[in-house]
Design a protein around this motif. Structure first.
Motif, PDB file in Angstrom:
ATOM      1  N   ALA A  63      18.260 -22.449 -63.931  1.00 49.26           N
ATOM      2  CA  ALA A  63      18.644 -21.088 -64.330  1.00 49.26           C
ATOM      3  C   ALA A  63      18.349 -20.089 -63.212  1.00 49.26           C
ATOM      4  O   ALA A  63      19.182 -19.229 -62.905  1.00 49.26           O
ATOM      5  CB  ALA A  63      17.911 -20.693 -65.605  1.00 49.26           C
ATOM      6  N   PRO A 107      15.108 -27.066 -66.327  1.00 48.84           N
ATOM      7  CA  PRO A 107      16.062 -26.045 -66.791  1.00 48.84           C
ATOM      8  C   PRO A 107      15.751 -24.645 -66.264  1.00 48.84           C
ATOM      9  O   PRO A 107      16.663 -23.884 -65.942  1.00 48.84           O
ATOM     10  CB  PRO A 107      15.933 -26.095 -68.316  1.00 48.84           C
ATOM     11  CG  PRO A 107      15.408 -27.450 -68.612  1.00 48.84           C
ATOM     12  CD  PRO A 107      14.529 -27.804 -67.448  1.00 48.84           C
ATOM     13  N   VAL A 108      14.481 -24.320 -66.138  1.00 48.20           N
ATOM     14  CA  VAL A 108      14.110 -23.007 -65.607  1.00 48.20           C
ATOM     15  C   VAL A 108      14.498 -22.906 -64.139  1.00 48.20           C
ATOM     16  O   VAL A 108      15.038 -21.892 -63.691  1.00 48.20           O
ATOM     17  CB  VAL A 108      12.598 -22.745 -65.791  1.00 48.20           C
ATOM     18  CG1 VAL A 108      12.174 -21.472 -65.084  1.00 48.20           C
ATOM     19  CG2 VAL A 108      12.242 -22.696 -67.264  1.00 48.20           C
ATOM     20  N   VAL A 124      20.869 -20.518 -60.369  1.00 50.47           N
ATOM     21  CA  VAL A 124      22.207 -20.005 -60.685  1.00 50.47           C
ATOM     22  C   VAL A 124      22.201 -18.479 -60.749  1.00 50.47           C
ATOM     23  O   VAL A 124      23.125 -17.833 -60.249  1.00 50.47           O
ATOM     24  CB  VAL A 124      22.709 -20.610 -62.011  1.00 50.47           C
ATOM     25  CG1 VAL A 124      23.964 -19.923 -62.491  1.00 50.47           C
ATOM     26  CG2 VAL A 124      22.947 -22.111 -61.853  1.00 50.47           C
ATOM     27  N   LEU A 125      21.178 -17.897 -61.341  1.00 44.06           N
ATOM     28  CA  LEU A 125      21.162 -16.452 -61.545  1.00 44.06           C
ATOM     29  C   LEU A 125      20.810 -15.654 -60.292  1.00 44.06           C
ATOM     30  O   LEU A 125      21.263 -14.524 -60.138  1.00 44.06           O
ATOM     31  CB  LEU A 125      20.197 -16.095 -62.670  1.00 44.06           C
ATOM     32  CG  LEU A 125      20.619 -16.549 -64.060  1.00 44.06           C
ATOM     33  CD1 LEU A 125      19.539 -16.213 -65.074  1.00 44.06           C
ATOM     34  CD2 LEU A 125      21.936 -15.908 -64.460  1.00 44.06           C
TER      35      LEU A 125
END
Length: 53
Positions: free
Chosen positions: A13, A9-10, A16-17
């Motif tokens: 993220a 998940p990190v 995407v960011l």
């Protein structure tokens, strides 16, 4: 204990960011340059001629 790196998940993220932050930086630099150019050139030309002084 695993030391393989960030969890999934990190990593998602960050993936995407990162482009969103980069795009925001490009827009910010463009807007700063545009406003600076407008400030430097706005009404900077005289409509009358000078006498060289």
């Amino acid at each position: 204990m695993s030391t393989a790196g960030p969890t999934l998940p990190v990593r998602i993220a960050v993936t995407v960011l990162s482009p969103a932050v980069a795009a925001g930086a490009v827009v910010d630099v463009y807007r700063t340059g545009d406003s600076g150019a407008k400030a430097a050139w706005h009404d900077s030309f005289s409509k009358t001629t000078s006498n060289g002084s």
